[in-house]
Design a protein around this motif. Sequence first.
Motif, PDB file in Angstrom:
ATOM      1  N   TRP A  66       0.819  -1.207   0.000  1.00  0.00           N
ATOM      2  CA  TRP A  66       0.000   0.000   0.000  1.00  0.00           C
ATOM      3  C   TRP A  66       0.854   1.258   0.000  1.00  0.00           C
ATOM      4  O   TRP A  66       0.516   2.251   0.631  1.00  0.00           O
ATOM      5  CB  TRP A  66      -0.949  -0.033   1.186  1.00  0.00           C
ATOM      6  N   TYR A  67       1.971   1.238  -0.710  1.00  0.00           N
ATOM      7  CA  TYR A  67       2.820   2.418  -0.807  1.00  0.00           C
ATOM      8  C   TYR A  67       3.720   2.333  -2.026  1.00  0.00           C
ATOM      9  O   TYR A  67       3.871   1.269  -2.640  1.00  0.00           O
ATOM     10  CB  TYR A  67       3.653   2.620   0.463  1.00  0.00           C
ATOM     11  N   SER A  68       4.330   3.476  -2.324  1.00  0.00           N
ATOM     12  CA  SER A  68       5.382   3.558  -3.334  1.00  0.00           C
ATOM     13  C   SER A  68       6.490   4.429  -2.751  1.00  0.00           C
ATOM     14  O   SER A  68       6.240   5.266  -1.887  1.00  0.00           O
ATOM     15  CB  SER A  68       4.856   4.141  -4.646  1.00  0.00           C
ATOM     16  N   VAL A  69       7.715   4.189  -3.223  1.00  0.00           N
ATOM     17  CA  VAL A  69       8.869   4.930  -2.728  1.00  0.00           C
ATOM     18  C   VAL A  69       9.584   5.530  -3.926  1.00  0.00           C
ATOM     19  O   VAL A  69       9.924   4.822  -4.871  1.00  0.00           O
ATOM     20  CB  VAL A  69       9.834   4.010  -1.937  1.00  0.00           C
ATOM     21  N   LYS A  70       9.797   6.833  -3.861  1.00  0.00           N
ATOM     22  CA  LYS A  70      10.425   7.565  -4.961  1.00  0.00           C
ATOM     23  C   LYS A  70      11.740   8.166  -4.498  1.00  0.00           C
ATOM     24  O   LYS A  70      11.757   9.033  -3.632  1.00  0.00           O
ATOM     25  CB  LYS A  70       9.479   8.655  -5.459  1.00  0.00           C
ATOM     26  N   GLU A  71      12.830   7.671  -5.064  1.00  0.00           N
ATOM     27  CA  GLU A  71      14.143   8.229  -4.777  1.00  0.00           C
ATOM     28  C   GLU A  71      14.312   9.465  -5.651  1.00  0.00           C
ATOM     29  O   GLU A  71      14.100   9.404  -6.858  1.00  0.00           O
ATOM     30  CB  GLU A  71      15.223   7.207  -5.105  1.00  0.00           C
ATOM     31  N   GLY A  77      22.877  13.943 -10.192  1.00  0.00           N
ATOM     32  CA  GLY A  77      22.982  12.717  -9.410  1.00  0.00           C
ATOM     33  C   GLY A  77      23.023  12.855  -7.901  1.00  0.00           C
ATOM     34  O   GLY A  77      23.070  11.848  -7.198  1.00  0.00           O
ATOM     35  N   MET A  78      22.981  14.065  -7.358  1.00  0.00           N
ATOM     36  CA  MET A  78      23.004  14.234  -5.904  1.00  0.00           C
ATOM     37  C   MET A  78      21.664  13.801  -5.292  1.00  0.00           C
ATOM     38  O   MET A  78      20.603  14.244  -5.720  1.00  0.00           O
ATOM     39  CB  MET A  78      23.281  15.691  -5.532  1.00  0.00           C
ATOM     40  N   LEU A  79      21.727  12.913  -4.301  1.00  0.00           N
ATOM     41  CA  LEU A  79      20.523  12.421  -3.645  1.00  0.00           C
ATOM     42  C   LEU A  79      19.888  13.512  -2.793  1.00  0.00           C
ATOM     43  O   LEU A  79      20.543  14.098  -1.934  1.00  0.00           O
ATOM     44  CB  LEU A  79      20.873  11.204  -2.771  1.00  0.00           C
ATOM     45  N   LYS A  80      18.599  13.777  -3.024  1.00  0.00           N
ATOM     46  CA  LYS A  80      17.837  14.707  -2.182  1.00  0.00           C
ATOM     47  C   LYS A  80      17.141  13.945  -1.065  1.00  0.00           C
ATOM     48  O   LYS A  80      17.040  14.434   0.062  1.00  0.00           O
ATOM     49  CB  LYS A  80      16.795  15.449  -3.016  1.00  0.00           C
ATOM     50  N   GLY A  81      16.602  12.768  -1.380  1.00  0.00           N
ATOM     51  CA  GLY A  81      15.905  11.969  -0.389  1.00  0.00           C
ATOM     52  C   GLY A  81      14.873  11.077  -1.033  1.00  0.00           C
ATOM     53  O   GLY A  81      14.921  10.826  -2.245  1.00  0.00           O
ATOM     54  N   TRP A  82      13.926  10.617  -0.205  1.00  0.00           N
ATOM     55  CA  TRP A  82      12.883   9.710  -0.666  1.00  0.00           C
ATOM     56  C   TRP A  82      11.515  10.283  -0.319  1.00  0.00           C
ATOM     57  O   TRP A  82      11.252  10.651   0.822  1.00  0.00           O
ATOM     58  CB  TRP A  82      13.036   8.348   0.000  1.00  0.00           C
ATOM     59  N   TYR A  83      10.658  10.332  -1.323  1.00  0.00           N
ATOM     60  CA  TYR A  83       9.273  10.744  -1.129  1.00  0.00           C
ATOM     61  C   TYR A  83       8.436   9.475  -1.229  1.00  0.00           C
ATOM     62  O   TYR A  83       8.460   8.788  -2.247  1.00  0.00           O
ATOM     63  CB  TYR A  83       8.835  11.759  -2.187  1.00  0.00           C
ATOM     64  N   CYS A  84       7.734   9.156  -0.148  1.00  0.00           N
ATOM     65  CA  CYS A  84       6.954   7.928  -0.093  1.00  0.00           C
ATOM     66  C   CYS A  84       5.469   8.279  -0.121  1.00  0.00           C
ATOM     67  O   CYS A  84       5.014   9.096   0.681  1.00  0.00           O
ATOM     68  CB  CYS A  84       7.268   7.163   1.185  1.00  0.00           C
ATOM     69  N   ASP A  85       4.759   7.678  -1.047  1.00  0.00           N
ATOM     70  CA  ASP A  85       3.313   7.875  -1.167  1.00  0.00           C
ATOM     71  C   ASP A  85       2.599   6.648  -0.635  1.00  0.00           C
ATOM     72  O   ASP A  85       2.969   5.521  -0.953  1.00  0.00           O
ATOM     73  CB  ASP A  85       2.891   8.028  -2.633  1.00  0.00           C
ATOM     74  N   VAL A  86       1.543   6.875   0.143  1.00  0.00           N
ATOM     75  CA  VAL A  86       0.659   5.780   0.516  1.00  0.00           C
ATOM     76  C   VAL A  86      -0.404   5.715  -0.572  1.00  0.00           C
ATOM     77  O   VAL A  86      -1.047   6.712  -0.891  1.00  0.00           O
ATOM     78  CB  VAL A  86       0.044   6.005   1.914  1.00  0.00           C
ATOM     79  N   ASN A  87      -0.501   4.547  -1.189  1.00  0.00           N
ATOM     80  CA  ASN A  87      -1.465   4.344  -2.281  1.00  0.00           C
ATOM     81  C   ASN A  87      -1.920   2.894  -2.269  1.00  0.00           C
ATOM     82  O   ASN A  87      -1.285   2.034  -1.669  1.00  0.00           O
ATOM     83  CB  ASN A  87      -0.859   4.695  -3.646  1.00  0.00           C
ATOM     84  N   ARG A  88      -3.013   2.636  -2.931  1.00  0.00           N
ATOM     85  CA  ARG A  88      -3.453   1.248  -3.081  1.00  0.00           C
ATOM     86  C   ARG A  88      -2.416   0.509  -3.918  1.00  0.00           C
ATOM     87  O   ARG A  88      -1.672   1.138  -4.666  1.00  0.00           O
ATOM     88  CB  ARG A  88      -4.811   1.194  -3.786  1.00  0.00           C
TER      89      ARG A  88
END
Length: 160
Positions: A66-71, A77-88
């Motif tokens: 029930w989620y997705s993870v977006k790097e 190429g510099m990592l900002k972080g991870w945005y995680c969405d709760v979804n079906r």
Amino acid sequence: MSARSVEVRLVKSGRTKIRYGAELLADDGVRLTVRAPWAGEGGRDFGFVRFEPGDVFTEHYWRDRWYSVKEVRTGDGMLKGWYCDVNRPVAFSGGELTAEDLDLDLWVSHDGATVLRLDEDEFAASGLAERDPEAAEQAVQALDELELMARLGKLTDLLA
């Protein structure tokens, strides 16, 4: 559309919120991974991070979670972080990946020092708990699971 190109469609409250092209990197039958440039109009400052043209999102979706993870990375190429969405759990058919957003989100900074639960007020106002209590419970459990993994430094284990 080539065999490696897909269209990502994010749905909220029954309406398409955004649609954008992405490159399919992997599909093991359970998890799909796509890469796409920032699809928003111009930049967007959330206060804790700014997404802008040139940013690259490597997005991980599951058919059984029930989620997705977006790097999120800058164009260089510099990592900002991870945005995680709760979804079906997502659907993938005919080159289109569809994710139904359930309002809850989590932001994790590149160094893991900042873990923010987001949009809990929108989730409460959405009425999901009344309309579909089981889905609402799954959504809250998903956010709790993501937050725990992030605080334990294990979020990236999901993406390996």
